[in-house]
Design an enzyme around this catalytic site. Structure first.
Site, PDB file in Angstrom:
ATOM      1  N   ILE A   1       0.892  -1.455  -0.111  1.00 46.89           N
ATOM      2  CA  ILE A   1       0.190  -0.016  -0.035  1.00 46.89           C
ATOM      3  C   ILE A   1       0.956   1.246  -0.027  1.00 46.89           C
ATOM      4  O   ILE A   1       1.661   1.377   0.976  1.00 46.89           O
ATOM      5  CB  ILE A   1      -1.025   0.083   1.209  1.00 46.89           C
ATOM      6  CG1 ILE A   1      -1.759  -1.239   1.205  1.00 46.89           C
ATOM      7  CG2 ILE A   1      -1.642   1.366   1.130  1.00 46.89           C
ATOM      8  CD1 ILE A   1      -2.790  -1.285   0.280  1.00 46.89           C
ATOM      9  N   VAL A   2       0.953   2.070  -0.917  1.00 48.98           N
ATOM     10  CA  VAL A   2       0.002   1.999  -2.212  1.00 48.98           C
ATOM     11  C   VAL A   2       0.606   1.215  -3.456  1.00 48.98           C
ATOM     12  O   VAL A   2       1.751   1.229  -3.389  1.00 48.98           O
ATOM     13  CB  VAL A   2      -0.495   3.418  -2.643  1.00 48.98           C
ATOM     14  CG1 VAL A   2      -1.342   4.094  -1.557  1.00 48.98           C
ATOM     15  CG2 VAL A   2       0.853   4.326  -2.860  1.00 48.98           C
TER      16      VAL A   2
ATOM     17  N   VAL B   1       3.544   3.030  -5.623  1.00 50.32           N
ATOM     18  CA  VAL B   1       4.496   3.371  -5.006  1.00 50.32           C
ATOM     19  C   VAL B   1       5.216   2.243  -4.251  1.00 50.32           C
ATOM     20  O   VAL B   1       6.213   1.520  -4.420  1.00 50.32           O
ATOM     21  CB  VAL B   1       4.338   4.615  -3.979  1.00 50.32           C
ATOM     22  CG1 VAL B   1       5.657   4.890  -3.507  1.00 50.32           C
ATOM     23  CG2 VAL B   1       4.001   5.939  -4.883  1.00 50.32           C
ATOM     24  N   CYS B   2       4.546   1.695  -3.094  1.00 48.20           N
ATOM     25  CA  CYS B   2       4.888   0.742  -2.186  1.00 48.20           C
ATOM     26  C   CYS B   2       5.189  -0.635  -2.447  1.00 48.20           C
ATOM     27  O   CYS B   2       6.201  -1.156  -2.282  1.00 48.20           O
ATOM     28  CB  CYS B   2       4.202   0.908  -0.820  1.00 48.20           C
ATOM     29  SG  CYS B   2       4.089   2.384  -0.139  1.00 48.20           S
ATOM     30  N   LEU B   3       4.471  -0.968  -3.609  1.00 46.72           N
ATOM     31  CA  LEU B   3       4.392  -2.087  -4.251  1.00 46.72           C
ATOM     32  C   LEU B   3       5.243  -2.047  -5.592  1.00 46.72           C
ATOM     33  O   LEU B   3       6.293  -2.781  -5.928  1.00 46.72           O
ATOM     34  CB  LEU B   3       3.253  -2.661  -4.677  1.00 46.72           C
ATOM     35  CG  LEU B   3       2.828  -4.088  -5.682  1.00 46.72           C
ATOM     36  CD1 LEU B   3       3.698  -5.174  -5.094  1.00 46.72           C
ATOM     37  CD2 LEU B   3       1.648  -4.483  -6.035  1.00 46.72           C
TER      38      LEU B   3
END
Length: 206
Positions: free
Chosen positions: A112-113, A116-118
């Site tokens: 998440i999100v 970006v984070c993935l």
């Protein structure tokens, strides 16, 4: 075997849960929040069921991003790699070392999100030779347009886009396997597959 055709097993994969923090979850609108929560719980539970190593990380959890959602802690435990500022988790030495320590080259990844984070660590890991499965329904972002753009970019970079149920089925491989019925039970618990599963149980008891 070519890594793109080698399937997931409980011996070759690791699960990474990236920044599923309560402050970030509030803004996820690309899918129903209750459904997303069930997908996240299902993904974590399948990892626990088949004995996959798991790594959870958070970014600035003392700030507005907040702590990791309690559902993940309840399933995977409270060990969380706290990053001090790296947006891309792959650039955090402790996180990357934790993945390397498993000795596994397939990474089941959710974050998440999504965009970006993935997306950032997924692309970075692929660049270094890992086979990454981005579980997009156990991830979330601002809206469907943003999610679609992230999926396209990850696909272009060689990331495998997946759902948690497809990951479960790939790990199960055969209903007669050691964890077959337990994994079927997870599908029943967290998806509408419950009607099929409950019907099967009812029929088998006659």
């Amino acid at each position: 075997m070519n890594k793109f055709f080698e399937t997931l097993t409980s011996d070759n994969a690791v699960l990474t849960m990236i920044d599923h923090q309560v402050g970030l979850l509030v803004s996820c609108r690309d899918q129903d929040p209750h459904l997303m929560t069930e997908n996240i719980k299902g993904l974590c539970s399948l990892a626990r069921t088949v004995g996959l190593p798991t790594i959870t990380t958070a970014s600035l959890s003392d700030g507005p991003n907040g702590p990791i959602m309690p559902e993940i802690i309840d399933i995977l435990g409270d060990k969380v790699i706290e990053r001090e500022g790296e947006i891309n988790a792959w650039k955090n030495a402790q996180f990357k070392q934790a993945v390397e320590a498993t000795g596994r080259k397939k990474i089941i990844m959710a974050g998440i999100v999504t965009d970006v984070c993935l997306m950032f660590p997924a692309i970075s890991a692929v660049e270094e030779g890992y086979d990454v499965y981005a579980v997009v329904d156990a991830s979330g972002t601002w809206n469907k347009v943003v999610a679609d753009a992230a999926i396209h970019r990850m696909t272009q970079a060689g990331v495998k886009v997946a759902t948690w149920a497809s990951v479960l089925a790939e790990l199960m491989e055969d209903w007669r396997s050691e964890h077959g019925m337990a994994l079927g039970g997870l599908l029943a618990e967290h998806t509408s597959y419950r009607w099929v599963y409950n019907n099967f149980l009812h029929a088998s008891q006659k």
